[in-house]
Design a protein around this motif. Structure first.
Motif, PDB file in Angstrom:
ATOM      1  N   LEU A 217       0.819  -1.204   0.000  1.00 21.76           N
ATOM      2  CA  LEU A 217       0.000   0.000   0.000  1.00 21.76           C
ATOM      3  C   LEU A 217       0.856   1.258   0.000  1.00 21.76           C
ATOM      4  N   LEU A 223      -4.114   5.423  -3.508  1.00 18.26           N
ATOM      5  CA  LEU A 223      -4.913   4.686  -2.538  1.00 18.26           C
ATOM      6  C   LEU A 223      -4.705   5.233  -1.130  1.00 18.26           C
ATOM      7  N   LEU A 346      -9.898   0.696  -4.823  1.00 15.36           N
ATOM      8  CA  LEU A 346      -9.089  -0.282  -4.106  1.00 15.36           C
ATOM      9  C   LEU A 346      -9.266  -1.688  -4.677  1.00 15.36           C
ATOM     10  N   LEU A 358      -5.462  -5.554   1.853  1.00 23.49           N
ATOM     11  CA  LEU A 358      -5.796  -4.168   1.564  1.00 23.49           C
ATOM     12  C   LEU A 358      -7.223  -3.848   1.981  1.00 23.49           C
ATOM     13  N   PHE A 362      -8.644  -1.066   4.566  1.00 26.97           N
ATOM     14  CA  PHE A 362      -9.793  -0.244   4.201  1.00 26.97           C
ATOM     15  C   PHE A 362     -10.870  -0.307   5.280  1.00 26.97           C
TER      16      PHE A 362
END
Length: 422
Positions: A217, A223, A346, A358, A362
């Motif tokens: 990330l 993102l 994403l 990920l 989130f």
């Protein structure tokens, strides 16, 4: 007109359709518990600070199990993981019912149960999100996320309204029992999914797997910025911990619920549903970075309007109640648009091997931000009042979002990848 209405093409997939249909029932019950927990705490303590503690007791398991749950979703068959966590959510809902039915008055017991429930939720949500790109083509992800959010927010309308009506009549046990029963359709929908093993190299269960996801990330600045603007919007701008006090003190409702309490809780979801019904445009937006920033600024301005309306509640009670709810509706529509774009960005950017981790990050950001807001708003309101806290938070959202846009111009320039739209 059809181009403006919600894109329903994802419902042609039978697995997505079953999950989506089951959620229509499940989210209503879930929202009953979302409303019942702070209402029960406020009824026992008459303190927004205690209500704000739900942020602490919800945030810690969300961070720990959200990150670790994402790692689990990159190792185990995701269908199996969804089955286990759904059963865990059913069990914790049943325990909520048991403590209320037995007449327990220990606020710490209620908060601890809330923590356990959030732990299961933190593993379940990244797994559910990681499943979507396996069921649907990438160009349908914005539409699918809009459909999911519309159902969730529709339940968030019905839940508070039902809760506001039922709490004074039946008390809290019935709300928790309904939540327990309405989770069963989702369990059946999850059981009907095909096996969903990880495509490619799987991760591990150690802390290293979580760190690998964070390192991945780190190299995705767009993102990272999408996470930052959501943190700004929720931490500064989410006033839900203040709703019990505002309903009781500013608008004269009972301290254990009532119609004003229900309307405040339902305002943001009503806006999200309206935004979802007319979300056909989201699949046609290319400048997704600009769209997210615009939506967050609208959210902040709406929270300023909400706080101002509450300030004048003593003078014009009912007109200001209408204005306050309207501001929450506008904010909810803006938040729905922002969330649909950020989720799709994403899901389409990550490979299946890291998608769970990920999505775990989130989930921590999306759900953890409001938990931090619960603590912050509850504490600040004790000093300057609920109305000023809500309005001031909205001002901070607008200022911080503009500064973030200036600091990260790449996010402003971001366009959806053409290949993902084909």
């Amino acid at each position: 007109m059809r181009s403006f209405l919600a894109d329903t093409r994802p419902l042609r997939d039978r697995h997505f359709r079953r999950l989506w249909t089951a959620n229509i029932v499940t989210v209503v019950g879930a929202q009953l518990t979302v409303v019942a927990v702070p209402a029960q705490i406020y009824a026992q303590t008459n303190s927004s600070a205690y209500v704000g503690l739900t942020g602490v007791f919800g945030l810690v398991p969300l961070v720990v199990f959200g990150l670790w749950g994402g790692a689990l979703a990159d190792v185990f068959d995701r269908r199996t993981l969804l089955v286990c966590t759904t059963i865990g959510l059913i069990t914790t809902s049943a325990l909520f019912w048991l403590q209320a039915w037995s007449g327990a008055t220990n606020v710490w017991l209620l908060l601890c149960l809330f923590s356990v429930q959030q732990a299961f939720f933190a593993v379940n949500q990244p797994t559910r999100s990681a499943v979507l790109p396996r069921l649907l083509p990438l160009n349908l992800l914005p539409a699918a996320n809009s459909l999911n959010m519309t159902v969730m927010q529709a339940g968030a309308i019905g839940g508070p309204l039902i809760a506001g009506a039922l709490i004074p009549v039946f008390g809290f046990p019935w709300l928790y029992l309904i939540d327990t029963l309405t989770l069963i359709p989702t369990l059946f929908a999850v059981l009907s999914l095909p096996p969903l093993p990880i495509e490619g190299t799987t991760g591990s269960l150690g802390i290293g797997a979580v760190l690998d996801g964070l390192r991945y990330l780190r190299d995705q600045p767009v993102l990272l910025m999408s996470f930052l603007v959501d943190i700004i919007a929720m931490v500064f701008g989410m006033p839900r911990a203040l709703f019990p006090e505002i309903a009781h003190v500013n608008f004269g409702g009972p301290d254990s619920g009532g119609i004003v309490f229900a309307l405040l809780f339902a305002g943001i979801p009503i806006g999200a549903v309206i935004g979802g019904v007319f979300s056909g445009w989201v699949s046609r937006v290319e400048r997704q970075g600009v769209a997210v920033l615009a939506a967050v600024i609208v959210w902040g301005l709406a929270m300023v309007g909400f706080g101002v309306a509450v300030m004048f509640a003593d003078t014009w009670k009912w007109p200001m109640l209408v204005a306050a709810v309207l501001m929450l509706v506008i904010g909810g529509a803006a938040d729905m648009a922002s969330a649909a774009f950020r989720t799709s960005m994403l899901q389409s950017a990550a490979s299946d091997a890291v998608r769970g981790r990920l999505q775990g990050v989130f989930t921590v950001v999306v759900v953890g931000g409001p938990r931090i807001a619960d603590v912050a708003h509850g504490a600040v309101a004790a000093s300057i009042g609920a109305a000023a806290t809500a309005a001031g938070g909205g001002v901070l959202v607008v200022i911080a979002t503009v500064l973030a846009a200036v600091a990260f111009p790449a996010f402003v320039r971001y366009k959806v990848v053409a290949a993902a739209r084909s």
